[in-house]
Design an enzyme around this catalytic site. Structure first.
Site, mmCIF file in Angstrom:
data_model
loop_
_atom_site.group_PDB
_atom_site.id
_atom_site.type_symbol
_atom_site.label_atom_id
_atom_site.label_comp_id
_atom_site.label_asym_id
_atom_site.label_seq_id
_atom_site.Cartn_x
_atom_site.Cartn_y
_atom_site.Cartn_z
ATOM 1 N N HIS A 128 0.838 -1.203 0.000
ATOM 2 C CA HIS A 128 0.000 0.000 0.000
ATOM 3 C C HIS A 128 0.872 1.253 0.000
ATOM 4 C CE1 HIS A 128 -2.781 -2.938 2.171
ATOM 5 N NE2 HIS A 128 -3.535 -2.536 1.174
ATOM 6 N N GLN B 217 -9.075 -6.641 -10.948
ATOM 7 C CA GLN B 217 -9.670 -5.426 -10.371
ATOM 8 C C GLN B 217 -9.139 -4.187 -11.081
ATOM 9 O OE1 GLN B 217 -10.149 -4.820 -6.004
ATOM 10 N NE2 GLN B 217 -8.366 -3.519 -6.189
ATOM 11 N N LEU C 59 2.680 -9.383 -0.803
ATOM 12 C CA LEU C 59 2.169 -8.859 0.463
ATOM 13 C C LEU C 59 0.653 -8.712 0.374
ATOM 14 C CD1 LEU C 59 4.775 -6.118 1.489
ATOM 15 C CD2 LEU C 59 4.782 -8.584 1.943
HETATM 16 P P1 AMP Z 1 -6.705 -3.630 -0.277
HETATM 17 O O1 AMP Z 1 -6.495 -2.802 0.934
HETATM 18 O O2 AMP Z 1 -6.230 -5.025 -0.143
HETATM 19 O O3 AMP Z 1 -8.110 -3.517 -0.818
HETATM 20 O O4 AMP Z 1 -5.780 -3.013 -1.403
HETATM 21 C C1 AMP Z 1 -5.739 -1.628 -1.663
HETATM 22 C C2 AMP Z 1 -4.834 -1.395 -2.844
HETATM 23 O O5 AMP Z 1 -3.536 -1.888 -2.578
HETATM 24 C C3 AMP Z 1 -5.315 -2.112 -4.135
HETATM 25 O O6 AMP Z 1 -5.083 -1.258 -5.246
HETATM 26 C C4 AMP Z 1 -4.410 -3.322 -4.156
HETATM 27 O O7 AMP Z 1 -4.218 -3.835 -5.457
HETATM 28 C C5 AMP Z 1 -3.131 -2.751 -3.598
HETATM 29 N N1 AMP Z 1 -2.237 -3.802 -3.100
HETATM 30 C C6 AMP Z 1 -2.537 -4.797 -2.221
HETATM 31 N N2 AMP Z 1 -1.474 -5.594 -2.022
HETATM 32 C C7 AMP Z 1 -0.473 -5.097 -2.809
HETATM 33 C C8 AMP Z 1 0.879 -5.498 -3.057
HETATM 34 N N3 AMP Z 1 1.420 -6.550 -2.467
HETATM 35 N N4 AMP Z 1 1.604 -4.750 -3.923
HETATM 36 C C9 AMP Z 1 1.055 -3.674 -4.534
HETATM 37 N N5 AMP Z 1 -0.198 -3.245 -4.334
HETATM 38 C C10 AMP Z 1 -0.961 -3.948 -3.489
#
Ligand code: AMP
Length: 278
Positions: free
Chosen positions: A35, A152, A183
């Protein structure tokens, strides 16, 4: 400027008034380096960077982990501040959904009912609806999404294009642990033993990519079937391990087209997803 946490749409709009370039990173909190890397992408391109933290009930199925999804607001605000984020928008459910959300965004079935959408019915309606609503609230000039959630990202890009939203969508590469595990907030559910096993998902995607390069697209059905068997033999419950075209996530036909390997599988009770462009 020190970070501010805002809970209402009115406060957020007042704080953003007159900002020439609003950069936006939507999240569900329980933040990790992935994030923060998205915030770091937004930072140099924006006069103000907003991250949202909202666990969106609409995108969880009835038997999914909405109630136990980790909520770690204080720690999240601290790390966002050190990554250069200016504003945190953290509405409660009454603020974002004061009435049951009757108006929803339905992405096209050919994108939203395959892969993740097949195994999580309604998931992309929930995602597209909350992202569209957050876009209306924040009115960002640019928004950064992780490639970790490949389908997504594709659906958001598609929505922005078809609905003519004036927002630049930027993809952030997947941030991984040293052993290759992508992650994820859900990694926290893994036992020590499961955490040691978890990088196998990424390793398998790499092997699938290598085999496609060596054996060609006609070998894809066999490569996919063998990958499913291999993962199941290690005790996982795979939903899909598949190789698709990057453009529309359909099965490839042309040996020249750019491909992506995508996977979702349960390890114990934890569902992990990952992907790799090949
Ligand atoms: P989430 O909080 O899981 O809904 O994710 C919020 C944002 O962070 C989304 O755009 C995800 O694709 C991105 N995200 C989650 N995990 C990762 C990661 N390991 N590397 C890069 N972006 C991520």
């Amino acid at each position: 400027m020190s970070i501010r946490v805002l809970h209402t749409i009115a406060e957020l709009r007042a704080a953003l008034a007159g900002q020439p370039v609003v950069g936006f990173v939507p999240t569900m909190g329980n933040l990790h380096q992935g994030h923060l890397d998205l915030v770091r992408i937004a930072r140099p391109r924006s006069s103000v960077v907003v991250a949202s933290i909202f666990v969106n009930r609409l995108q969880f199925g009835p038997n999914e982990d909405f109630d136990r999804y980790p909520r770690t607001m204080e720690a999240d605000v601290a790390v966002l501040s050190s990554a250069g984020c200016d504003l945190v928008f953290a509405p409660d459910e009454r603020e974002l959904y004061p009435q049951p959300q009757g108006y929803k965004v339905h992405p096209p079935a050919e994108l939203a009912d395959i892969l993740e959408g097949h195994f999580r019915p309604g998931f992309f309606v929930g995602v597209a609806t909350v992202v569209h609503k957050l876009f209306n609230i924040v009115q960002p000039h640019l928004a950064v999404f992780g490639q970790k959630d490949y389908q997504q990202l594709m659906i958001i890009r598609n929505m922005v294009q078809q609905m003519a939203l004036p927002i630049e969508i930027i993809a952030g590469p997947t941030t991984r642990a040293e052993d290759g595990l992508a992650l994820s907030s859900r990694n926290g559910y893994l036992s020590a033993q499961e955490r040691a096993e978890a990088p196998q998902l990424h390793a398998l995607l790499q092997r699938m990519g290598q085999r496609v390069r060596e054996e060609g697209v006609q070998a894809i059905p066999a490569i996919e079937a063998e990958a499913m068997t291999a993962l199941a033999a290690r005790g996982w419950k795979p939903d899909y391990l598949t190789i698709r075209r990057r453009t529309d996530l359909q099965a490839p036909t042309d040996p020249q087209e750019p491909l992506v390997a995508l996977a979702a599988a349960k390890l114990g009770t934890t569902r992990l997803i990952d992907n790799l462009e090949i």
